[in-house]
Design a protein around this motif. Sequence first.
Motif, short mmCIF file in Angstrom:
data_model
loop_
_atom_site.label_atom_id
_atom_site.label_comp_id
_atom_site.label_asym_id
_atom_site.label_seq_id
_atom_site.Cartn_x
_atom_site.Cartn_y
_atom_site.Cartn_z
N ASP B 101 0.80 -1.22 0.00
CA ASP B 101 0.00 0.00 0.00
C ASP B 101 0.83 1.26 0.00
O ASP B 101 0.32 2.35 -0.21
CB ASP B 101 -1.02 0.02 1.16
CG ASP B 101 -0.48 -0.60 2.42
OD1 ASP B 101 -1.27 -0.77 3.37
OD2 ASP B 101 0.71 -0.93 2.48
N ILE B 102 2.13 1.14 0.22
CA ILE B 102 2.96 2.33 0.14
C ILE B 102 3.64 2.42 -1.21
O ILE B 102 3.85 3.50 -1.73
CB ILE B 102 4.00 2.33 1.28
CG1 ILE B 102 3.27 2.46 2.61
CG2 ILE B 102 5.00 3.45 1.11
CD1 ILE B 102 4.18 2.59 3.78
N ILE B 103 4.01 1.30 -1.78
CA ILE B 103 4.77 1.39 -3.01
C ILE B 103 3.91 1.19 -4.25
O ILE B 103 4.32 0.56 -5.18
CB ILE B 103 5.96 0.42 -3.04
CG1 ILE B 103 5.48 -1.01 -2.82
CG2 ILE B 103 6.95 0.81 -1.99
CD1 ILE B 103 6.60 -1.99 -3.07
N GLY B 104 2.75 1.73 -4.22
CA GLY B 104 2.06 1.96 -5.48
C GLY B 104 1.27 0.82 -6.06
O GLY B 104 0.65 1.00 -7.09
N ILE B 105 1.26 -0.34 -5.43
CA ILE B 105 0.50 -1.43 -6.05
C ILE B 105 -0.99 -1.22 -5.82
O ILE B 105 -1.80 -1.31 -6.75
CB ILE B 105 0.96 -2.78 -5.51
CG1 ILE B 105 2.39 -2.98 -5.99
CG2 ILE B 105 0.08 -3.89 -6.01
CD1 ILE B 105 3.02 -4.19 -5.45
N THR B 106 -1.35 -0.92 -4.58
CA THR B 106 -2.76 -0.64 -4.35
C THR B 106 -3.12 0.70 -4.97
O THR B 106 -4.27 0.92 -5.34
CB THR B 106 -3.09 -0.65 -2.85
OG1 THR B 106 -2.13 0.11 -2.16
CG2 THR B 106 -3.09 -2.05 -2.33
N ALA B 107 -2.15 1.60 -5.12
CA ALA B 107 -2.43 2.84 -5.83
C ALA B 107 -2.80 2.54 -7.28
O ALA B 107 -3.67 3.20 -7.85
CB ALA B 107 -1.24 3.78 -5.76
N GLY B 108 -2.12 1.59 -7.89
CA GLY B 108 -2.47 1.19 -9.26
C GLY B 108 -3.89 0.66 -9.32
O GLY B 108 -4.67 1.02 -10.21
N ALA B 109 -4.24 -0.17 -8.33
CA ALA B 109 -5.61 -0.68 -8.28
C ALA B 109 -6.60 0.46 -8.11
O ALA B 109 -7.64 0.50 -8.76
CB ALA B 109 -5.75 -1.69 -7.13
N SER B 110 -6.26 1.40 -7.21
CA SER B 110 -7.16 2.53 -6.96
C SER B 110 -7.36 3.36 -8.21
O SER B 110 -8.49 3.74 -8.53
CB SER B 110 -6.59 3.43 -5.87
OG SER B 110 -6.45 2.74 -4.68
N ALA B 111 -6.26 3.69 -8.89
CA ALA B 111 -6.39 4.54 -10.07
C ALA B 111 -7.26 3.86 -11.12
O ALA B 111 -8.17 4.48 -11.69
CB ALA B 111 -5.00 4.86 -10.64
N ALA B 112 -7.00 2.59 -11.38
CA ALA B 112 -7.79 1.88 -12.38
C ALA B 112 -9.26 1.84 -11.96
O ALA B 112 -10.16 2.07 -12.77
CB ALA B 112 -7.24 0.46 -12.57
N ALA B 113 -9.50 1.58 -10.68
CA ALA B 113 -10.89 1.49 -10.22
C ALA B 113 -11.59 2.82 -10.31
O ALA B 113 -12.75 2.91 -10.72
CB ALA B 113 -10.92 0.98 -8.78
N VAL B 114 -10.90 3.89 -9.91
CA VAL B 114 -11.54 5.21 -9.93
C VAL B 114 -11.86 5.63 -11.36
O VAL B 114 -12.90 6.21 -11.63
CB VAL B 114 -10.63 6.25 -9.24
CG1 VAL B 114 -11.02 7.64 -9.61
CG2 VAL B 114 -10.70 6.07 -7.75
#
Lengths: 337, 338, 323
Positions: B101-114
Amino acid sequence: MISPTVTSHRRLVLGVLGLVAVLLVMSVLSVVLGARSVGLSTVVTALTDYQPADSDQQVVQARLPRLFAGLLVGAALGLAGAVMQGVTRNPLADPGLLGVNAGAAFAVVSAIAWFGITTAIGYVWFAFAGAAIVMVLVYAVGSLGRDGATPVKLALAGAAVSAMLTSVTTAVLLTDSATFNQHRFWTVGSLSGRRLDVVAQLAPFVAVGVVLALGAGRLLNTLSLGEDIARGLGQRVGTARALAAAAAILLCGAATAIAGPIWFVGLIVPHVARMVTGPDHRWILPYSMLLAPILLLVSDVAGRLVTRPGEVQVGIMLSFVGAPFLMVLLRRRTREL
Amino acid sequence: MALGIVARARRRREVRVGVVSVALAAACFAVFCVSLALGDVDIPIPEVVRTLFGAGDGGTGYIVSQLRLPRALVAVLAGAALGLSGAIFQSLVRNPLASPDIIGITAGASAAAVIALLVFGLRGFPVSVAAFAGALGAAAVMYALAWRQGVSGYRLVLAGIAMAAMLTSVVSYCLTRADVYAARDALGWLTGSLNAKSWATVRTIGPGVAVLVPLTLLAGRWLAALQVGDDLARVHGVRVERARLGLLVLAVALAAVATAAVGPVAFVAFVSGPIARRLAGGGIALVPAALVGALVMTAADVVAQNAFPSTQFPVGVVTAIVGGPYLLWLLMTTNRSG
Amino acid sequence: MRSSVRWTGPVSLVLGALLVAGCASDADSAGEPGDARELDSPVTVEHRFGTTTIDTVPQRVVTIDLQWTDVMLSMGVEPVGYTVDSLMPDSTVPWQDLPEGATALPLDDGVPVEQILALEPDLVVGSYSISDQETYDLLSARVPTVAGPAADAVTPWQELVRTAGDVLAEPDKAERVIDSVDGKLNTAARELPQLEGKTFALAQYIVGDSMYIVADEQDGSSLFFQELGMRLYPPVLAEGERTGDTRVNVSTERSDLLRADLLAFLVNGGDESDLSDIPGFDQLPGTVAVLDYPTIVGLNTPSPLSIPYSLEKVEPYLGDAAA
């Protein structure tokens, strides 16, 4: 110790002058360019012989506070990042890591939701206080224990405190959508519509922070040798850390209060500076102080041009300008980061 | 004699890990049962048990078997996947900041989902698919960036933070451009929620976790081997880069599956490894990490649903409040860094 | 390490057992019939998740989303549960007179399925908040549930009222409600014939950021002004068509896009005085109507109760704009 040779010293001075020149150019561009196309002659007239009735000239005048805010915020964040990376000896240290953004966000959301302060000028001081208090808290927690504020402990403490504050902030946002409707714009980080009086009120804090930070160059050099060696050389490690932390807190607090949470500048600018200057903090600091506003202004101007008649906020453009740059950095560096 | 001491020490440690794991599993089970009983309608445990075995009246039966049971199962599965993923990342990269959650993997999921939610107006399963793809994509880009005759810890984390910054900006931008109702929906997803997770979600996340967790535990062997250093590992016949890549793929897949199902629940991946390590007395402790993740998730969900009389919160709001103080306490009481 | 390998077996067994136990109890239990009055013929409502058939007149209605709550209240039905819009001050809307005993349902973590089912409703109506298949399935397995149309479409409020009329077996009342609201708008249009052809724009100014102007002629607020005879300010409409956005993002430097005859403003994060941030604001030719949040919501999500309220708030400015 670490002292550049005479020739590279001259190069570094030339570099500083070059950066100042670039900064001046960017400053001019940020007044000339924008979502509304305004002719150069109008710009000159607006600055020299201002006619309030002309809306084009009003637009030019409105760009000035934006420029000042950008310069101030950029310098503050660049310096804060360099100082923090020096103190924590962690090239990943970014003010955001110590919880400054989470603290400011929590304070702003509290101001809107619980104190009923819905004007941006109103919660500027909340943002400042929130950022400062959280950084102090994280530093304090990270310093507990026998070996003090080691880089890893600071980063972990920052991550934990940030996550907890963000949780509470999100809880408030989910239950109070009116607050959410304001917060979602503040959280992006923007230089648009900054009031000159607000910027002026926060400028002294930035000034003090700048003085503290620039003066800490030698301290940081010694610290970078490692704590034991530094102590051996007579350095009071705890005091040095505290001074540097104070500088970072002032700078980050003021910058976040002016522009909202702007991430990333503090992280990559010191790296770029270091690539040019080498490890001497007495040069890294001024270079960071000049590079960061340039990056910020470039992002701001780009944000005004890419989606006319709309604008993309500077905090967002920064990631798109900065992240690829960082990635290029990663590919090119041969030395261990 | 030296070998005997080492063997005894290893056995002692294995016993400790075993005891800790059993204790965590028991705690998890207890919280699981509590989550079946508590809610807007408080159902006493005997009634819960009766419902699970077929008897019990329609209304409460539906609530227990169709609402609470799948929700609790999803919590356990997602929590375990996240805990395991975080522990592997942190061990591989040897940096406690290296959590998905810090190094961008969940951020990738978030961006795609949003983007799926706000730009394309999708809801439900397509958003999960987008999230999964986003997580894998972000991880792939990060790996490619950080790879330079191998992947060093700092480079990976730095690339990850860069990606996270960019992707978070995408998310923030989308949130400002949407109307407030849609943006609020997106915020709900971004927080990570177990609301209205039915058997459909269990059927989505279950097989993924059931396959990945055993594989990951098996691959845990390599993790121990890599801990001694690349050169020594190679001497012992471990294909270092392959092992590292394999472990990364598994860890990313675990995080992606969990995030696709429940959204990017913060902090579970970050905190499970350190807590598990502390409980197990050092070392890697994968099974405890998975169990800690499951425990944090289920406990957080029970709190999120029941702590406030007039409303319930998404689980992602509570996980940090539950896990954070414990991590801080750990920091304050450890004598050695990390 | 060896210890983790040894645990692989037991862990997989436990996971497998849980899944099997879960699948075994995956049987639906049948709903229970109420003793309500039967409808003469079942009403079928189509929505994004399929169709819902309603056989009996509902006695206990749960309304999700503002429009449906308004529609039911205007038809004289008191919902047993209604969702609150936490954007509103005190979470209540100024034009609603909510029943005392009803449960206010928060949407903080999505649709609270368990809380709704605990109210034992016999009809659940909602629009955009019932947004994914899973939530719909969980609700509709126990109670007839009506969701909204497909994602981007907006149901005109008149249709919602007619549906309510059919479901409640009171179609005449539904028509009366619709006529009364339309009547108010027509009266206002008749009293100000000079509004015909004048331009309007509805904008939100985010203090310290930029503006968002509604560029969609099908938006609730646009329909409102169009029924009064006005038209959307052409440059804004053109910008909306160019970008495909229903709300165009406009920098504060572009006050040229604000030159409509009637300019309705919502100030987000400040008050009326912050509008002077916009260069050229003092030279705008049209009437500026600074509205508050509930009024804007009333315009954007029109319903039989919100339209009269918004009309009352906007009326003074209409007079100015017509002049």
